[in-house]
Scaffold this motif. Sequence first.
Motif, PDB file in Angstrom:
ATOM      1  N   THR A   1      87.324  39.247  82.959  1.00 60.60           N
ATOM      2  CA  THR A   1      87.555  40.042  81.666  1.00 60.60           C
ATOM      3  C   THR A   1      87.834  39.130  80.471  1.00 60.60           C
ATOM      4  N   LEU A   2      88.653  38.152  80.843  1.00 64.91           N
ATOM      5  CA  LEU A   2      89.101  37.345  79.602  1.00 64.91           C
ATOM      6  C   LEU A   2      88.160  36.256  79.243  1.00 64.91           C
ATOM      7  N   PHE A   3      87.574  35.644  80.258  1.00 65.25           N
ATOM      8  CA  PHE A   3      86.814  34.664  80.020  1.00 65.25           C
ATOM      9  C   PHE A   3      85.207  34.626  80.156  1.00 65.25           C
ATOM     10  N   LEU A   4      84.857  35.765  80.575  1.00 61.48           N
ATOM     11  CA  LEU A   4      83.333  36.130  81.074  1.00 61.48           C
ATOM     12  C   LEU A   4      82.953  34.893  82.190  1.00 61.48           C
ATOM     13  N   TRP A   5      82.068  34.387  81.645  1.00 68.72           N
ATOM     14  CA  TRP A   5      81.406  33.313  82.668  1.00 68.72           C
ATOM     15  C   TRP A   5      82.156  32.015  82.410  1.00 68.72           C
ATOM     16  N   LYS A   6      82.960  31.681  81.642  1.00 67.58           N
ATOM     17  CA  LYS A   6      83.442  30.576  81.242  1.00 67.58           C
ATOM     18  C   LYS A   6      84.547  30.082  82.424  1.00 67.58           C
ATOM     19  N   ASP A   7      84.748  28.935  82.591  1.00 62.01           N
ATOM     20  CA  ASP A   7      85.686  28.551  83.661  1.00 62.01           C
ATOM     21  C   ASP A   7      87.044  28.406  82.792  1.00 62.01           C
ATOM     22  N   PRO A   8      88.128  29.179  83.135  1.00 65.33           N
ATOM     23  CA  PRO A   8      89.210  29.246  82.484  1.00 65.33           C
ATOM     24  C   PRO A   8      90.230  28.116  82.777  1.00 65.33           C
ATOM     25  N   VAL A   9      89.949  27.283  83.718  1.00 60.18           N
ATOM     26  CA  VAL A   9      90.844  26.250  84.317  1.00 60.18           C
ATOM     27  C   VAL A   9      90.802  25.227  83.174  1.00 60.18           C
ATOM     28  N   GLY A  10      92.259  24.972  82.892  1.00 56.81           N
ATOM     29  CA  GLY A  10      92.281  23.675  81.820  1.00 56.81           C
ATOM     30  C   GLY A  10      92.503  24.525  80.370  1.00 56.81           C
ATOM     31  N   LEU A  11      91.905  25.794  80.218  1.00 56.89           N
ATOM     32  CA  LEU A  11      92.201  26.552  79.166  1.00 56.89           C
ATOM     33  C   LEU A  11      93.444  27.322  79.017  1.00 56.89           C
ATOM     34  N   SER A  12      93.871  27.858  78.069  1.00 58.99           N
ATOM     35  CA  SER A  12      95.317  28.796  78.197  1.00 58.99           C
ATOM     36  C   SER A  12      94.754  30.060  77.682  1.00 58.99           C
ATOM     37  N   VAL A  13      96.041  30.891  77.933  1.00 58.03           N
ATOM     38  CA  VAL A  13      96.115  32.616  77.789  1.00 58.03           C
ATOM     39  C   VAL A  13      97.366  32.431  77.129  1.00 58.03           C
ATOM     40  N   ARG A  14      97.457  33.807  76.419  1.00 60.02           N
ATOM     41  CA  ARG A  14      98.855  34.276  75.856  1.00 60.02           C
ATOM     42  C   ARG A  14      99.259  35.244  76.631  1.00 60.02           C
ATOM     43  N   VAL A  15     100.659  35.255  76.912  1.00 55.66           N
ATOM     44  CA  VAL A  15     101.102  36.646  77.656  1.00 55.66           C
ATOM     45  C   VAL A  15     102.339  36.728  76.513  1.00 55.66           C
TER      46      VAL A  15
ATOM     47  N   TYR B   1     100.319  30.021  77.786  1.00 53.19           N
ATOM     48  CA  TYR B   1     100.572  29.536  79.340  1.00 53.19           C
ATOM     49  C   TYR B   1      99.099  28.643  79.707  1.00 53.19           C
ATOM     50  N   GLY B   2      99.349  27.876  80.317  1.00 54.12           N
ATOM     51  CA  GLY B   2      98.028  26.879  80.629  1.00 54.12           C
ATOM     52  C   GLY B   2      97.417  27.471  82.022  1.00 54.12           C
ATOM     53  N   VAL B   3      96.256  27.682  82.348  1.00 54.32           N
ATOM     54  CA  VAL B   3      95.615  28.144  83.302  1.00 54.32           C
ATOM     55  C   VAL B   3      95.272  27.026  84.297  1.00 54.32           C
ATOM     56  N   ILE B   4      95.842  27.132  85.426  1.00 54.41           N
ATOM     57  CA  ILE B   4      95.479  26.112  86.366  1.00 54.41           C
ATOM     58  C   ILE B   4      94.819  26.502  87.315  1.00 54.41           C
TER      59      ILE B   4
ATOM     60  N   SER C   1     107.839  25.983  84.329  1.00 55.73           N
ATOM     61  CA  SER C   1     106.776  25.496  83.410  1.00 55.73           C
ATOM     62  C   SER C   1     105.841  26.647  83.060  1.00 55.73           C
ATOM     63  N   PRO C   2     105.202  26.527  82.004  1.00 52.79           N
ATOM     64  CA  PRO C   2     104.296  27.639  81.371  1.00 52.79           C
ATOM     65  C   PRO C   2     102.857  27.607  82.046  1.00 52.79           C
ATOM     66  N   VAL C   3     102.663  27.824  83.220  1.00 51.12           N
ATOM     67  CA  VAL C   3     101.326  27.749  83.886  1.00 51.12           C
ATOM     68  C   VAL C   3     101.102  29.180  84.640  1.00 51.12           C
ATOM     69  N   THR C   4      99.903  29.273  84.418  1.00 46.75           N
ATOM     70  CA  THR C   4      99.375  30.660  85.203  1.00 46.75           C
ATOM     71  C   THR C   4      98.040  30.543  86.106  1.00 46.75           C
ATOM     72  N   VAL C   5      98.295  31.383  87.152  1.00 41.99           N
ATOM     73  CA  VAL C   5      96.874  31.352  88.120  1.00 41.99           C
ATOM     74  C   VAL C   5      96.569  32.795  87.841  1.00 41.99           C
ATOM     75  N   LEU C   6      95.142  33.031  87.523  1.00 45.48           N
ATOM     76  CA  LEU C   6      94.628  34.485  87.074  1.00 45.48           C
ATOM     77  C   LEU C   6      93.870  35.189  88.339  1.00 45.48           C
ATOM     78  N   GLY C   7      93.904  36.250  88.398  1.00 43.06           N
ATOM     79  CA  GLY C   7      93.372  37.176  89.525  1.00 43.06           C
ATOM     80  C   GLY C   7      91.703  37.098  89.034  1.00 43.06           C
ATOM     81  N   ALA C   8      90.895  37.192  89.930  1.00 45.09           N
ATOM     82  CA  ALA C   8      89.552  36.931  89.832  1.00 45.09           C
ATOM     83  C   ALA C   8      88.950  38.266  88.544  1.00 45.09           C
ATOM     84  N   GLU C   9      89.411  39.194  88.650  1.00 48.37           N
ATOM     85  CA  GLU C   9      89.074  40.347  87.614  1.00 48.37           C
ATOM     86  C   GLU C   9      89.411  40.054  86.451  1.00 48.37           C
ATOM     87  N   LEU C  10      90.708  39.342  86.385  1.00 46.49           N
ATOM     88  CA  LEU C  10      91.326  39.085  85.000  1.00 46.49           C
ATOM     89  C   LEU C  10      90.622  38.055  84.352  1.00 46.49           C
TER      90      LEU C  10
END
Lengths: 230, 420
Positions: B168-182, B187-190, B156-165
């Motif tokens: 960097t990508l989302f600032l203070w937004k909660d990335p869970v439920g959003l998506s990133v492109r690699v 990929y959906g951030v879970i 499945s196209p899902v991903t877990v992000l490291g804290a720092e990443l």
Amino acid sequence: MPAPVLELRGVQRAYSMGDTTVRALDGVDLVIQKGEFVAVMGPSGSGKSTLLNLLGCLDRPDAGQYLLDGQDVATLHDDELSGIRSERLGFIFQSFNLIQSLDVLQNIGLPLVYGGCDPAEAAQRSRALAQRVGLGDRTGHRPMELSGGQQQRVAIARSLSNNPVIILADEPTGNLDTRTGDEIMALLRELHAEGRTIVMVTHEDDIAAKAQRVVTMRDGRVQHDTGIRA
Amino acid sequence: MKRFLRMARIGSEGLKLHPLRSLLTALGIIIGVGTVIYMLAVIEGRGAEIQERIKARGSNNIILRAKKPQDDTKASASRSREVVYGLTYEDARRIHDTFDAVDVLVPVRDVSGSVYSGDARCDTVVMATVPWYLEVSRGSLQHGRWFTDLEMTDASPVTVLGAELARTLFLWKDPVGLSVRVGSKVYGVIGVLESTVTSDERESIKRDRAAYIPLTTVRERFGERNVKTGSGSMDIERVELHEVLLRVKETQDVVPVADAVRTMLRRFHTNEDYEMDVPLALLEEAQRESGKAKQLFGSIAAISLLVGGIGIMNIMLASVTERTREIGIRRALGAMRSDITLQFLVETLILSVAGGAIGIIGGIAAAAIHEQVVDDSTTMVTAMSVVLAFGISALVGVLAGVYPAVRASGMDPIEALRHE
């Protein structure tokens, strides 16, 4: 006649100084009864200091017998001699020989420390003796804070603390002026009057004259003995 | 005993007369003992710190990493630009099948790539791994979840992000439920991981900046090749697995298993194209190092205590000479030789033991100050070091005291009385 407090029979003591041997005592016979006040006189080198050291159990004779209170002490070991000193002898020195770091009371009680006396009892006895020699108000002072006469009084009190059978005094007035010396001699005569036995070494005729009996030493022998004078 | 106490009193009174001299006499011991306590505290503290860090990496873990072989550059240049090295799925399978003692095995593959979220971009590493990765890595989720077995099977196209990443990508937004492109895929951030704590700072940074994607997904989408372009050349690397993490059930099996795995890998890898990291071995190494440091500082401390002891002996000898008259008086008034011995011995003993006590307090204080002044340091005063220091100072006291005391008691009382 009761047994003498002190009896020397043919006592010899020699020192080797380099190649030569000095016969400090060369056959001394001496008997001292209880309650006598004896002055030992003689020129320097006559052996009177050596005699006093022997009487004080600080030294042992090479030959001869020394009976102290009926016990032959000539052959005792060092520790046993220490025991004799702490239990039966009182010392008074020319230079007082008080311990500077201790106060009057502690100095007086020093022989009791080594005699194994209970500290509380020792303090009580020391206080009484300080009073006896007229220093009841100086018990907390250090020797340095006292005059020569007062220091010698402390030393006399100390010599009495273990209730000795004999008091040995080595030139007790030698470091004092005449008037103070007379006071000390008066004190010694008082003690004598109380029945104490005192042997005093001196080279001053007028001091010796205050004793009851004068023994004159020469070349390690008793040259003259006045016997008890009235 | 009573006699001993009496002599002890006489001895201690002697010391009270010269407080400054007593202090200076004991100074050697004070410094020596203080140094022992302080140094041991620092070494123990540092050792505990290192152990903590190593334990944070998992004392039951064995970490295998792919390593580009050194001597391969020339050969690869002549044949092709493709470099093949590292651990293989076959290695992982073999280890898993061979060693019952290995509890969990986690394969990890690194793929370098850029991760985008809208306009935000981060050049980083994609770590392809398995659903049970967290069991071994000691990482934990800040929130969200890790990927499941099903997502693994389905690639499945899902991903877990490291804290720092994530930051960097989302600032203070909660990335869970959003998506990133690699690359070109979405990929959906879970989930988002907590910041990592390991003893290796580079490793921590790498993990905190990584995007974690199921291994199957990565295989499907990226293939087995890693392409690196740099300064006009293009290197193609073919690495199946960059990391294999093993967790061993029992701690005592860690080192034997590590040795066996090493032997096994050596048979299938002609080049040294991997490396092995055993935190437990590092732990043992660290313990050995700290033991060596203790020995070294111990010998320094022993020398300083020796010097302290000599100092005490020196002063006591001077004191005996100075107090010759007193010794003569005491002897004349009935003190036995042993009384005099005891008096001086007790005096020395009190000096050194009191010095030892002051030194212990000073050492503990110094350790506390060290902790305050030096950043990031812990110190640990162990009961063992206190007992040791105290015992040594008492021993030094006795040894330094015996000779002066014997000399004092050996004096002839007549001579001593004549002494000016």
